[in-house]
Design an enzyme around this catalytic site. Structure first.
Site, PDB file in Angstrom:
ATOM      1  N   GLY A  37      67.347  45.762  82.841  1.00 58.02           N
ATOM      2  CA  GLY A  37      67.543  47.144  83.243  1.00 58.02           C
ATOM      3  C   GLY A  37      66.479  47.998  82.585  1.00 58.02           C
ATOM      4  N   GLN A  42      62.258  55.390  79.268  1.00 59.77           N
ATOM      5  CA  GLN A  42      61.597  54.286  78.567  1.00 59.77           C
ATOM      6  C   GLN A  42      60.134  54.140  78.981  1.00 59.77           C
ATOM      7  OE1 GLN A  42      65.017  51.374  79.430  1.00 59.77           O
ATOM      8  NE2 GLN A  42      64.231  50.684  77.460  1.00 59.77           N
ATOM      9  N   CYS A  91      67.047  45.734  73.740  1.00 62.01           N
ATOM     10  CA  CYS A  91      66.466  46.855  74.476  1.00 62.01           C
ATOM     11  C   CYS A  91      64.953  46.747  74.412  1.00 62.01           C
ATOM     12  CB  CYS A  91      66.934  48.161  73.840  1.00 62.01           C
ATOM     13  SG  CYS A  91      66.291  49.623  74.659  1.00 62.01           S
ATOM     14  N   LEU A  92      64.290  46.968  75.548  1.00 62.13           N
ATOM     15  CA  LEU A  92      62.824  46.890  75.577  1.00 62.13           C
ATOM     16  C   LEU A  92      62.195  47.949  74.677  1.00 62.13           C
ATOM     17  CD1 LEU A  92      62.338  46.287  79.403  1.00 62.13           C
ATOM     18  CD2 LEU A  92      62.383  44.591  77.568  1.00 62.13           C
ATOM     19  N   HIS A 133      74.582  50.763  79.054  1.00 62.55           N
ATOM     20  CA  HIS A 133      73.399  50.792  78.177  1.00 62.55           C
ATOM     21  C   HIS A 133      72.288  51.628  78.819  1.00 62.55           C
ATOM     22  CE1 HIS A 133      70.322  48.662  75.508  1.00 62.55           C
ATOM     23  NE2 HIS A 133      69.578  49.276  76.404  1.00 62.55           N
ATOM     24  N   GLU A 134      72.021  51.375  80.102  1.00 62.70           N
ATOM     25  CA  GLU A 134      70.920  52.086  80.775  1.00 62.70           C
ATOM     26  C   GLU A 134      71.237  53.570  80.953  1.00 62.70           C
ATOM     27  OE1 GLU A 134      68.157  50.720  80.807  1.00 62.70           O
ATOM     28  OE2 GLU A 134      68.903  48.696  80.458  1.00 62.70           O
ATOM     29  N   HIS A 137      70.596  55.780  77.997  1.00 61.47           N
ATOM     30  CA  HIS A 137      69.199  56.198  77.806  1.00 61.47           C
ATOM     31  C   HIS A 137      68.953  57.592  78.399  1.00 61.47           C
ATOM     32  CE1 HIS A 137      67.050  52.884  75.961  1.00 61.47           C
ATOM     33  NE2 HIS A 137      67.547  52.001  76.799  1.00 61.47           N
TER      34      HIS A 137
HETATM   35 ZN    ZN Z   1      67.562  49.968  76.510  1.00 61.67          ZN
END
Ligand code: ZN
Length: 166
Positions: A37, A42, A91-92, A133-134, A137
């Site tokens: 995701g 991000q 997480c990226l 989670h997404e 953000h």
């Molecule tokens: Zn993340």
């Protein structure tokens, strides 16, 4: 940027070329990085846009089911269950780390796609975790803010070593 609250996409811009380009960039970034995701902040864009989905994933071999690809514009979450579901999230934007987070196990998600169509879906467990989670953000919240315990957090290679030791 990761700590800002993202702006909703105005209705008149949902199907715009600009959003289509953003969504394409997000899918490219997500696939290149092996994510499941990605939220627009991000990649430095503070708009309420999220992409989710994968077919195969090396970063999360423990997830056996595929997750369908979806583009979410202005998503909204309604919590349907007080029971929680725990998962070692990554997480990226917090590279090479994992932390254990518990989240509501069942949610209803409402969103628009990049064609302006409205969707509504009930999601449980793993899928509910990914979407929460997404969407976090978009409000400047990272999973490290939601850890079950500060002890349940660390570098992936260190955590693997602990798992392997008897
Ligand atoms: Zn993340």
């Amino acid at each position: 940027m990761l700590r800002k609250r993202s702006e909703p996409v105005p209705e008149t811009e949902i199907s715009s070329k600009e959003i289509k380009r953003l969504v394409r960039d997000m899918y490219d970034t997500m696939k290149d990085a092996g994510g499941i995701g990605l939220a627009a902040p991000q990649i430095g864009v503070c708009k309420r846009v999220v992409v989710v989905g994968f077919e195969e994933n090396e970063r999360y071999p423990e997830i056996e089911e595929k997750i369908e690809f979806h583009t979410l514009i202005n998503p909204e979450i309604e919590y349907l269950d007080t029971k929680v579901y725990g998962f070692w999230e990554g997480c990226l934007s917090v590279p090479n780390m994992r932390g254990y987070v518990e989240r509501p196990r069942k949610i209803k998600l409402r969103w628009n796609d990049e064609n302006g169509d409205f969707h509504e879906k009930i999601l449980e467990e793993m899928e509910a975790v990914v979407y929460q989670h997404e969407c976090d953000h978009l409000d400047g919240v990272l999973y490290i803010d939601c850890l079950k315990s500060p002890l349940l957090f660390g570098f992936c290679d260190e955590l693997e070593k602990i798992q392997e030791s008897p």
